[in-house]
Design a protein around this motif. Structure first.
Motif, PDB file in Angstrom:
ATOM      1  N   GLU A   1     -65.126  65.915  68.019  1.00  0.00           N
ATOM      2  CA  GLU A   1     -64.816  67.190  67.375  1.00  0.00           C
ATOM      3  C   GLU A   1     -64.691  67.005  65.866  1.00  0.00           C
ATOM      4  O   GLU A   1     -64.267  65.940  65.398  1.00  0.00           O
ATOM      5  N   PRO A   2     -65.034  68.042  65.082  1.00  0.00           N
ATOM      6  CA  PRO A   2     -64.767  67.964  63.636  1.00  0.00           C
ATOM      7  C   PRO A   2     -63.282  67.719  63.395  1.00  0.00           C
ATOM      8  O   PRO A   2     -62.421  68.277  64.072  1.00  0.00           O
ATOM      9  N   GLY A   3     -62.983  66.838  62.448  1.00  0.00           N
ATOM     10  CA  GLY A   3     -61.590  66.565  62.123  1.00  0.00           C
ATOM     11  C   GLY A   3     -60.948  65.466  62.923  1.00  0.00           C
ATOM     12  O   GLY A   3     -59.734  65.255  62.841  1.00  0.00           O
ATOM     13  N   THR A   4     -61.742  64.708  63.709  1.00  0.00           N
ATOM     14  CA  THR A   4     -61.163  63.628  64.512  1.00  0.00           C
ATOM     15  C   THR A   4     -61.276  62.268  63.824  1.00  0.00           C
ATOM     16  O   THR A   4     -60.984  61.243  64.440  1.00  0.00           O
ATOM     17  N   GLY A   5     -61.720  62.247  62.577  1.00  0.00           N
ATOM     18  CA  GLY A   5     -61.697  60.997  61.821  1.00  0.00           C
ATOM     19  C   GLY A   5     -62.963  60.183  61.873  1.00  0.00           C
ATOM     20  O   GLY A   5     -62.930  58.971  61.667  1.00  0.00           O
ATOM     21  N   LYS A   6     -64.100  60.830  62.108  1.00  0.00           N
ATOM     22  CA  LYS A   6     -65.364  60.082  62.206  1.00  0.00           C
ATOM     23  C   LYS A   6     -65.779  59.512  60.848  1.00  0.00           C
ATOM     24  O   LYS A   6     -66.125  58.339  60.738  1.00  0.00           O
TER      25      LYS A   6
ATOM     26  N   ARG B   1     -78.149  42.558  56.574  1.00  0.00           N
ATOM     27  CA  ARG B   1     -78.203  43.735  57.446  1.00  0.00           C
ATOM     28  C   ARG B   1     -76.896  44.521  57.340  1.00  0.00           C
ATOM     29  O   ARG B   1     -75.827  43.989  57.658  1.00  0.00           O
ATOM     30  N   PRO B   2     -76.938  45.766  56.886  1.00  0.00           N
ATOM     31  CA  PRO B   2     -75.699  46.536  56.719  1.00  0.00           C
ATOM     32  C   PRO B   2     -75.115  46.974  58.065  1.00  0.00           C
ATOM     33  O   PRO B   2     -75.829  47.049  59.073  1.00  0.00           O
ATOM     34  N   ILE B   3     -73.823  47.240  58.054  1.00  0.00           N
ATOM     35  CA  ILE B   3     -73.173  47.864  59.208  1.00  0.00           C
ATOM     36  C   ILE B   3     -73.393  49.362  59.066  1.00  0.00           C
ATOM     37  O   ILE B   3     -72.908  49.975  58.103  1.00  0.00           O
ATOM     38  N   VAL B   4     -74.148  49.948  59.982  1.00  0.00           N
ATOM     39  CA  VAL B   4     -74.528  51.353  59.864  1.00  0.00           C
ATOM     40  C   VAL B   4     -73.651  52.205  60.783  1.00  0.00           C
ATOM     41  O   VAL B   4     -73.602  51.976  61.997  1.00  0.00           O
ATOM     42  N   ILE B   5     -72.964  53.174  60.205  1.00  0.00           N
ATOM     43  CA  ILE B   5     -72.151  54.129  60.954  1.00  0.00           C
ATOM     44  C   ILE B   5     -72.799  55.501  60.796  1.00  0.00           C
ATOM     45  O   ILE B   5     -72.997  55.967  59.670  1.00  0.00           O
ATOM     46  N   ILE B   6     -73.119  56.135  61.916  1.00  0.00           N
ATOM     47  CA  ILE B   6     -73.751  57.454  61.905  1.00  0.00           C
ATOM     48  C   ILE B   6     -72.823  58.431  62.610  1.00  0.00           C
ATOM     49  O   ILE B   6     -72.391  58.179  63.743  1.00  0.00           O
ATOM     50  N   THR B   7     -72.482  59.536  61.957  1.00  0.00           N
ATOM     51  CA  THR B   7     -71.598  60.515  62.588  1.00  0.00           C
ATOM     52  C   THR B   7     -72.375  61.771  62.964  1.00  0.00           C
ATOM     53  O   THR B   7     -73.376  62.122  62.341  1.00  0.00           O
ATOM     54  N   SER B   8     -71.895  62.430  64.001  1.00  0.00           N
ATOM     55  CA  SER B   8     -72.506  63.677  64.476  1.00  0.00           C
ATOM     56  C   SER B   8     -71.423  64.576  65.038  1.00  0.00           C
ATOM     57  O   SER B   8     -70.507  64.115  65.734  1.00  0.00           O
ATOM     58  N   ASN B   9     -71.535  65.876  64.737  1.00  0.00           N
ATOM     59  CA  ASN B   9     -70.614  66.873  65.298  1.00  0.00           C
ATOM     60  C   ASN B   9     -71.190  67.548  66.531  1.00  0.00           C
ATOM     61  O   ASN B   9     -70.678  68.569  66.993  1.00  0.00           O
ATOM     62  N   ASN B  10     -72.283  67.005  67.044  1.00  0.00           N
ATOM     63  CA  ASN B  10     -72.911  67.519  68.267  1.00  0.00           C
ATOM     64  C   ASN B  10     -73.516  68.904  68.081  1.00  0.00           C
ATOM     65  O   ASN B  10     -73.619  69.675  69.042  1.00  0.00           O
ATOM     66  N   GLU B  11     -73.902  69.243  66.859  1.00  0.00           N
ATOM     67  CA  GLU B  11     -74.515  70.546  66.626  1.00  0.00           C
ATOM     68  C   GLU B  11     -75.947  70.586  67.149  1.00  0.00           C
ATOM     69  O   GLU B  11     -76.459  71.654  67.469  1.00  0.00           O
ATOM     70  N   LYS B  12     -76.594  69.423  67.199  1.00  0.00           N
ATOM     71  CA  LYS B  12     -77.954  69.328  67.736  1.00  0.00           C
ATOM     72  C   LYS B  12     -78.048  68.119  68.646  1.00  0.00           C
ATOM     73  O   LYS B  12     -77.339  67.130  68.457  1.00  0.00           O
ATOM     74  N   GLU B  13     -78.941  68.199  69.630  1.00  0.00           N
ATOM     75  CA  GLU B  13     -79.226  67.039  70.465  1.00  0.00           C
ATOM     76  C   GLU B  13     -80.066  66.056  69.669  1.00  0.00           C
ATOM     77  O   GLU B  13     -81.006  66.443  68.977  1.00  0.00           O
ATOM     78  N   LEU B  14     -79.735  64.788  69.745  1.00  0.00           N
ATOM     79  CA  LEU B  14     -80.491  63.761  69.040  1.00  0.00           C
ATOM     80  C   LEU B  14     -81.562  63.177  69.967  1.00  0.00           C
ATOM     81  O   LEU B  14     -81.345  63.079  71.177  1.00  0.00           O
ATOM     82  N   PRO B  15     -82.704  62.774  69.430  1.00  0.00           N
ATOM     83  CA  PRO B  15     -83.811  62.279  70.260  1.00  0.00           C
ATOM     84  C   PRO B  15     -83.434  61.026  71.039  1.00  0.00           C
ATOM     85  O   PRO B  15     -82.682  60.174  70.553  1.00  0.00           O
ATOM     86  N   ASP B  16     -83.987  60.904  72.242  1.00  0.00           N
ATOM     87  CA  ASP B  16     -83.695  59.747  73.090  1.00  0.00           C
ATOM     88  C   ASP B  16     -84.091  58.433  72.432  1.00  0.00           C
ATOM     89  O   ASP B  16     -83.384  57.427  72.562  1.00  0.00           O
ATOM     90  N   ALA B  17     -85.223  58.439  71.739  1.00  0.00           N
ATOM     91  CA  ALA B  17     -85.687  57.213  71.088  1.00  0.00           C
ATOM     92  C   ALA B  17     -84.692  56.750  70.026  1.00  0.00           C
ATOM     93  O   ALA B  17     -84.495  55.542  69.828  1.00  0.00           O
ATOM     94  N   PHE B  18     -84.063  57.701  69.372  1.00  0.00           N
ATOM     95  CA  PHE B  18     -83.055  57.371  68.363  1.00  0.00           C
ATOM     96  C   PHE B  18     -81.779  56.861  69.037  1.00  0.00           C
ATOM     97  O   PHE B  18     -81.200  55.853  68.622  1.00  0.00           O
TER      98      PHE B  18
END
Length: 278
Positions: free
Chosen positions: A34-39, A151-168
């Protein structure tokens, strides 16, 4: 290099396991919740905990994947050629480096935050598949390949507004930040408002969780909003008795918790109904 949370961020066991698993696998950590949960704050705390620099790429609806790699300013080069500028002969002068390029060429390991990836076009994640997988990309204008030194540590956040592709999704380690339970929320509040009176905290959190569980609520208040609310209660020097003396349904200073008129009207109707039953 293990993440254990920090003094200013309460990380649950399953969250620390997810972070450390992603670091070990050298996969991007996809964090939903959820938005506001500290992502977003999680990425900052990972960087702080591990002593790493953070590079932040905030995604908007107009953001293109190419902007994270680089952009070629052909217009400026054309203008400079018309003015007879000497630098026009080196195309590298017109390459603007993106956040991924910055992270790849960093002389040390960094944390790269790609924040709210679901705001962008549906093709955005697909356009970054190879770059995030291989940690390299080709610059056509210069004919050179940019490859991650560390190699960087990659953090990706999403609020679930769209479905992300399976390949991703297949290339990520996934974690969903569940909304904190009462005890976890108490620990979070203690970090932000140390020494808060127990009676006030219990009453406030009870009202807060009752609001979240109310049927018909359009937007549930989040962790960040309850922290703002408690800050206001403390600033106004309110007590547990003050909170209990409010209307049957609408809490004191409810503007910190309820963010649209539909939800305010819902609780006003509940308060009206409660008064009518007395």
């Amino acid at each position: 290099m293990k993440f254990q949370g920090t003094e200013s961020y309460v990380a649950t066991d399953d969250l620390t396991i997810a972070v450390n698993a992603a670091v070990t696998l050298e996969r991007p950590l996809l964090v939903k919740g959820e938005p506001g949960t500290g992502k977003t704050e999680l990425a900052k705390q990972i960087a702080s905990s591990l002593g790493l620099r953070m590079i932040e790429w905030n995604i908007k609806s107009t953001t293109r994947a190419q902007q994270g790699l680089y952009e070629y300013d052909a217009v400026s080069r054309l203008r400079d050629s018309q003015l007879g500028e000497e630098k026009v002969h080196d195309v590298a002068n017109y390459i603007r480096k993106g956040k991924l390029w910055e992270a790849f060429e960093a002389g040390e390991k960094v944390v790269l935050l790609i924040d709210e990836i679901d705001k962008a076009d549906i093709e955005f994640p697909n356009d970054l598949l190879q770059e995030l997988d291989k940690m390299e990309f080709f610059v056509y204008e210069t004919g050179k390949t940019v490859k991650a030194v560390n190699r960087p540590i990659v953090i990706i956040t999403s609020n679930n507004e769209k479905e992300l592709p399976d390949a991703f999704l297949r290339r990520c380690f996934f974690h969903y930040i569940r909304f904190p339970d009462m005890e976890t929320m108490r620990a979070i509040v203690e970090v932000h408002h140390p020494g808060i009176k127990e009676q006030l905290l219990t009453t406030a959190l009870t009202q807060f969780f009752d609001i979240r569980e109310q049927a018909g609520l359009k937007k549930k208040p989040s962790t960040s909003e309850v922290l703002d609310w408690l800050k206001l209660l403390l600033a106004e020097d309110m007590t547990a008795e003050d909170l209990k003396s409010g209307t049957a349904a609408l809490p004191k200073l409810h503007g910190a918790l309820l963010k649209n008129e539909q939800d305010v009207h819902l609780f006003e109707r509940l308060a009206f109904m409660a008064r009518g039953q007395r």
